[in-house]
Design a protein around this motif. Sequence first.
Motif, short mmCIF file in Angstrom:
data_model
loop_
_atom_site.label_atom_id
_atom_site.label_comp_id
_atom_site.label_asym_id
_atom_site.label_seq_id
_atom_site.Cartn_x
_atom_site.Cartn_y
_atom_site.Cartn_z
N GLY A 183 8.98 0.64 -6.62
CA GLY A 183 7.74 1.40 -6.70
C GLY A 183 7.45 2.09 -5.38
O GLY A 183 7.84 1.62 -4.31
N GLY A 184 6.79 3.22 -5.46
CA GLY A 184 6.46 3.99 -4.27
C GLY A 184 5.28 3.41 -3.52
O GLY A 184 4.44 2.71 -4.09
N GLY A 185 5.22 3.64 -2.23
CA GLY A 185 4.07 3.24 -1.40
C GLY A 185 4.00 1.75 -1.18
O GLY A 185 4.79 0.97 -1.71
N ALA A 186 3.03 1.33 -0.39
CA ALA A 186 2.83 -0.08 -0.10
C ALA A 186 2.35 -0.79 -1.36
O ALA A 186 1.40 -0.38 -2.00
CB ALA A 186 1.80 -0.24 1.02
N GLY A 187 3.04 -1.87 -1.72
CA GLY A 187 2.65 -2.63 -2.89
C GLY A 187 2.93 -1.95 -4.21
O GLY A 187 2.41 -2.37 -5.24
N GLY A 188 3.73 -0.88 -4.19
CA GLY A 188 4.05 -0.17 -5.43
C GLY A 188 4.83 -1.05 -6.39
O GLY A 188 5.75 -1.76 -5.99
N ARG A 189 4.44 -1.03 -7.65
CA ARG A 189 5.12 -1.82 -8.67
C ARG A 189 6.47 -1.19 -9.00
O ARG A 189 6.57 0.03 -9.09
CB ARG A 189 4.28 -1.88 -9.94
CG ARG A 189 2.93 -2.51 -9.79
CD ARG A 189 2.90 -4.01 -9.96
NE ARG A 189 3.51 -4.44 -11.21
CZ ARG A 189 4.17 -5.58 -11.32
NH1 ARG A 189 4.33 -6.38 -10.31
NH2 ARG A 189 4.71 -5.92 -12.48
N PRO A 190 7.49 -2.02 -9.21
CA PRO A 190 8.77 -1.46 -9.63
C PRO A 190 8.64 -0.83 -11.01
O PRO A 190 7.74 -1.18 -11.77
CB PRO A 190 9.71 -2.67 -9.65
CG PRO A 190 8.82 -3.86 -9.73
CD PRO A 190 7.51 -3.47 -9.11
N VAL A 191 9.51 0.10 -11.32
CA VAL A 191 9.54 0.73 -12.63
C VAL A 191 10.92 0.56 -13.25
O VAL A 191 11.91 0.31 -12.55
CB VAL A 191 9.17 2.24 -12.57
CG1 VAL A 191 7.78 2.44 -11.99
CG2 VAL A 191 10.21 3.03 -11.79
N GLY A 192 10.97 0.74 -14.55
CA GLY A 192 12.24 0.66 -15.24
C GLY A 192 12.10 1.12 -16.68
O GLY A 192 10.99 1.13 -17.22
N PHE A 193 13.21 1.50 -17.27
CA PHE A 193 13.21 1.93 -18.66
C PHE A 193 14.58 1.71 -19.27
O PHE A 193 15.59 1.66 -18.56
CB PHE A 193 12.79 3.41 -18.79
CG PHE A 193 13.72 4.37 -18.10
CD1 PHE A 193 14.74 4.99 -18.81
CD2 PHE A 193 13.58 4.63 -16.75
CE1 PHE A 193 15.60 5.87 -18.18
CE2 PHE A 193 14.44 5.51 -16.12
CZ PHE A 193 15.45 6.14 -16.83
N THR A 194 14.61 1.58 -20.58
CA THR A 194 15.85 1.43 -21.32
C THR A 194 16.47 2.81 -21.51
O THR A 194 15.78 3.76 -21.87
CB THR A 194 15.59 0.77 -22.69
OG1 THR A 194 15.00 -0.51 -22.45
CG2 THR A 194 16.86 0.61 -23.49
N ALA A 195 17.78 2.89 -21.26
CA ALA A 195 18.50 4.17 -21.39
C ALA A 195 19.74 3.97 -22.24
O ALA A 195 20.49 3.02 -22.03
CB ALA A 195 18.89 4.68 -20.00
N THR A 196 19.93 4.87 -23.19
CA THR A 196 21.17 4.89 -23.96
C THR A 196 21.99 6.13 -23.62
O THR A 196 22.99 6.40 -24.27
CB THR A 196 20.89 4.84 -25.48
OG1 THR A 196 20.04 5.92 -25.83
CG2 THR A 196 20.24 3.51 -25.86
#
Length: 172
Positions: free
Chosen positions: A36-49
Amino acid sequence: MTATPELSTPRTATPDLFRSVFRRHAAGVAVITARGGGAGGRPVGFTATSLNSVAAEPPLVSFGVATSSSSWPVIAEAEHLGVHILGDHQEELAATFARSGADRFAPPTGWRTGPEGVPVLDGVLAWLVCRVVARVPAGDHRIVVAQAVVGDPAGAGRPLVYHQGRFNTLRD
């Protein structure tokens, strides 16, 4: 010379026709993650085919991501990404990362901070941390091209596959 089965009447390519055609295409299932961006930014993710091997020298991969995706703003700025190949035992993980509004990194998702600060998922068949080298506009998506930096192919099991709108396993 062998006879070919009679073709049905061709239809104009629409989004619905396009989706119908690609539901017949079996694809491996991956999860893409980013810090995640910035201080304390949450990680992101997604399913990809849409994950593809592009080249071995240098080692490049590509995948598509919708610009409407909640992950896109972080992916658009990320220097490094995680690429995870899911096993057939990870259907629920694939569904979690495909679900809009889900807290994808909350339990029961197991993960750790890996190289370059990238979230690395537990129990996958294989993973890579990649450096983004290009983001190419493609309709309502971007094609991300990234160079593998480090990874681990040592996970056990068989790959998860997406076909006809659902997750499947390979059979012998």
